[in-house]
Design a protein around this motif. Sequence first.
Motif, PDB file in Angstrom:
ATOM      1  N   PRO A   5       0.901  -1.241  -0.040  1.00 25.93           N
ATOM      2  CA  PRO A   5       0.018  -0.105   0.058  1.00 25.93           C
ATOM      3  C   PRO A   5       0.888   1.376   0.178  1.00 25.93           C
ATOM      4  CG  PRO A   5      -0.858  -1.603   1.644  1.00 25.93           C
ATOM      5  CD  PRO A   5       0.556  -2.070   1.127  1.00 25.93           C
ATOM      6  N   ARG A   6       2.043   1.175   0.640  1.00 23.24           N
ATOM      7  CA  ARG A   6       2.757   2.514   0.645  1.00 23.24           C
ATOM      8  C   ARG A   6       3.313   2.611  -0.928  1.00 23.24           C
ATOM      9  NH1 ARG A   6       6.950  -0.107   4.755  1.00 23.24           N
ATOM     10  NH2 ARG A   6       6.497  -1.562   3.245  1.00 23.24           N
ATOM     11  N   ASN A   7       3.724   1.731  -1.749  1.00 26.73           N
ATOM     12  CA  ASN A   7       3.956   1.994  -2.998  1.00 26.73           C
ATOM     13  C   ASN A   7       2.901   2.498  -3.701  1.00 26.73           C
ATOM     14  OD1 ASN A   7       6.649   0.968  -2.702  1.00 26.73           O
ATOM     15  ND2 ASN A   7       6.119  -1.013  -3.380  1.00 26.73           N
ATOM     16  N   ILE A   8       1.745   1.931  -3.761  1.00 22.25           N
ATOM     17  CA  ILE A   8       0.385   2.524  -4.357  1.00 22.25           C
ATOM     18  C   ILE A   8       0.192   4.053  -3.886  1.00 22.25           C
ATOM     19  CG2 ILE A   8      -2.103   2.284  -4.373  1.00 22.25           C
ATOM     20  CD1 ILE A   8      -1.852  -0.877  -4.171  1.00 22.25           C
ATOM     21  N   PHE A   9       0.348   4.209  -2.642  1.00 23.66           N
ATOM     22  CA  PHE A   9       0.164   5.644  -2.274  1.00 23.66           C
ATOM     23  C   PHE A   9       0.991   6.844  -2.907  1.00 23.66           C
ATOM     24  CE2 PHE A   9       0.871   9.195   0.988  1.00 23.66           C
ATOM     25  CZ  PHE A   9      -0.642   9.448   0.914  1.00 23.66           C
ATOM     26  N   ALA A  10       2.319   6.253  -2.800  1.00 24.50           N
ATOM     27  CA  ALA A  10       3.436   7.255  -3.278  1.00 24.50           C
ATOM     28  C   ALA A  10       3.025   7.244  -4.875  1.00 24.50           C
ATOM     29  CB  ALA A  10       4.766   6.661  -3.145  1.00 24.50           C
ATOM     30  N   LEU A  11       3.047   6.342  -5.629  1.00 24.87           N
ATOM     31  CA  LEU A  11       2.804   6.366  -6.988  1.00 24.87           C
ATOM     32  C   LEU A  11       1.551   7.072  -7.390  1.00 24.87           C
ATOM     33  CD1 LEU A  11       4.170   5.565  -9.545  1.00 24.87           C
ATOM     34  CD2 LEU A  11       2.879   3.073  -9.477  1.00 24.87           C
ATOM     35  N   LYS A  12       0.367   6.737  -6.645  1.00 23.70           N
ATOM     36  CA  LYS A  12      -0.953   7.646  -6.982  1.00 23.70           C
ATOM     37  C   LYS A  12      -0.593   9.013  -6.639  1.00 23.70           C
ATOM     38  CE  LYS A  12      -4.877   5.963  -5.416  1.00 23.70           C
ATOM     39  NZ  LYS A  12      -5.970   5.330  -4.805  1.00 23.70           N
ATOM     40  N   LEU A  13      -0.053   9.736  -5.748  1.00 21.03           N
ATOM     41  CA  LEU A  13       0.189  10.858  -5.599  1.00 21.03           C
ATOM     42  C   LEU A  13       1.047  11.638  -6.557  1.00 21.03           C
ATOM     43  CD1 LEU A  13       1.138  11.399  -1.798  1.00 21.03           C
ATOM     44  CD2 LEU A  13      -0.936  11.968  -3.104  1.00 21.03           C
ATOM     45  N   THR A  14       1.908  10.787  -7.003  1.00 19.73           N
ATOM     46  CA  THR A  14       3.043  11.316  -8.252  1.00 19.73           C
ATOM     47  C   THR A  14       2.113  11.413  -9.494  1.00 19.73           C
ATOM     48  OG1 THR A  14       4.805  10.156  -7.067  1.00 19.73           O
ATOM     49  CG2 THR A  14       4.870  10.699  -9.541  1.00 19.73           C
ATOM     50  N   LEU A  15       1.365  10.414  -9.870  1.00 23.20           N
ATOM     51  CA  LEU A  15       0.561  10.231 -11.242  1.00 23.20           C
ATOM     52  C   LEU A  15      -0.532  11.245 -11.221  1.00 23.20           C
ATOM     53  CD1 LEU A  15       0.839   6.407 -11.986  1.00 23.20           C
ATOM     54  CD2 LEU A  15       2.164   8.279 -12.933  1.00 23.20           C
ATOM     55  N   LYS A  16      -1.089  11.311  -9.941  1.00 21.47           N
ATOM     56  CA  LYS A  16      -2.437  12.374  -9.983  1.00 21.47           C
ATOM     57  C   LYS A  16      -1.782  13.769 -10.232  1.00 21.47           C
ATOM     58  CE  LYS A  16      -5.858   9.911  -7.095  1.00 21.47           C
ATOM     59  NZ  LYS A  16      -6.614  10.222  -6.140  1.00 21.47           N
ATOM     60  N   ALA A  17      -0.628  13.992  -9.568  1.00 13.68           N
ATOM     61  CA  ALA A  17       0.095  15.277  -9.714  1.00 13.68           C
ATOM     62  C   ALA A  17       0.242  15.685 -11.254  1.00 13.68           C
ATOM     63  CB  ALA A  17       1.272  15.535  -8.790  1.00 13.68           C
ATOM     64  N   ARG A  18       0.441  14.548 -12.111  1.00 16.34           N
ATOM     65  CA  ARG A  18       0.642  14.579 -13.321  1.00 16.34           C
ATOM     66  C   ARG A  18      -0.571  14.886 -14.227  1.00 16.34           C
ATOM     67  NH1 ARG A  18       6.770  13.639 -15.109  1.00 16.34           N
ATOM     68  NH2 ARG A  18       7.636  13.856 -12.812  1.00 16.34           N
ATOM     69  N   GLY A  19      -1.766  14.826 -13.485  1.00 20.01           N
ATOM     70  CA  GLY A  19      -2.885  14.648 -14.327  1.00 20.01           C
ATOM     71  C   GLY A  19      -3.677  13.114 -14.447  1.00 20.01           C
ATOM     72  N   TYR A  20      -2.923  12.167 -14.285  1.00 16.49           N
ATOM     73  CA  TYR A  20      -3.591  11.060 -14.458  1.00 16.49           C
ATOM     74  C   TYR A  20      -4.459  10.581 -13.466  1.00 16.49           C
ATOM     75  CZ  TYR A  20       0.337  10.282 -17.678  1.00 16.49           C
ATOM     76  OH  TYR A  20       1.094  10.351 -18.669  1.00 16.49           O
ATOM     77  N   THR A  21      -5.678   9.932 -13.796  1.00 11.04           N
ATOM     78  CA  THR A  21      -6.754   9.145 -13.097  1.00 11.04           C
ATOM     79  C   THR A  21      -6.387   7.952 -12.658  1.00 11.04           C
ATOM     80  OG1 THR A  21      -8.221  10.803 -14.287  1.00 11.04           O
ATOM     81  CG2 THR A  21      -9.265   8.603 -12.857  1.00 11.04           C
ATOM     82  N   ILE A  22      -6.326   7.595 -11.220  1.00 11.14           N
ATOM     83  CA  ILE A  22      -5.832   6.197 -11.019  1.00 11.14           C
ATOM     84  C   ILE A  22      -6.965   5.418 -10.256  1.00 11.14           C
ATOM     85  CG2 ILE A  22      -4.069   5.316  -9.633  1.00 11.14           C
ATOM     86  CD1 ILE A  22      -2.829   7.009 -11.695  1.00 11.14           C
ATOM     87  N   GLU A  23      -6.961   4.294 -10.450  1.00 11.56           N
ATOM     88  CA  GLU A  23      -7.669   2.982  -9.629  1.00 11.56           C
ATOM     89  C   GLU A  23      -6.629   2.074  -9.409  1.00 11.56           C
ATOM     90  OE1 GLU A  23     -10.732   1.098  -8.208  1.00 11.56           O
ATOM     91  OE2 GLU A  23     -11.002   2.844  -9.576  1.00 11.56           O
ATOM     92  N   SER A  24      -6.441   1.765  -8.011  1.00  7.81           N
ATOM     93  CA  SER A  24      -5.619   0.704  -7.531  1.00  7.81           C
ATOM     94  C   SER A  24      -5.914  -0.350  -6.954  1.00  7.81           C
ATOM     95  CB  SER A  24      -4.507   1.606  -6.634  1.00  7.81           C
ATOM     96  OG  SER A  24      -5.275   1.887  -5.620  1.00  7.81           O
TER      97      SER A  24
END
Length: 114
Positions: A5-24
């Motif tokens: 879950p820590r990897n998911i959290f960090a990656l989601k933040l990074t990708l959302k900041a770049r404008g991506y919509t994320i489902e994990s």
Amino acid sequence: MDDDPRNIFALKLTLKARGYTIESCTAAQEALDILKSDPQFSVVLMDMMMPGMDGYEAVKIIKKTAETAHIPVVAVTAQAMPEDRQKCIEAGADDYVSKPIDVDLLITAIEKLS
């Protein structure tokens, strides 16, 4: 998808900041169920070392299923030897990024495939 879950959290933040919509999710079967219910995803990031069903098996299922075969898959794994990349590609992944993730390489892979 990643089982940490820590990897998911960090990656989601990074990708959302770049404008991506994320489902994990944290399990391969969960990812397959999500894709089956909504096969309109632009790309799947698949952790290859998962408990239970691993990413290699999940990618094969994604690519063999008519509704999801069109979705590009980027293999994400801590295994970074040249033969590991080849194993991911042979399983059906469209690209490969090793951990720790270089965000610029990941974004390049995503943009190339989506």
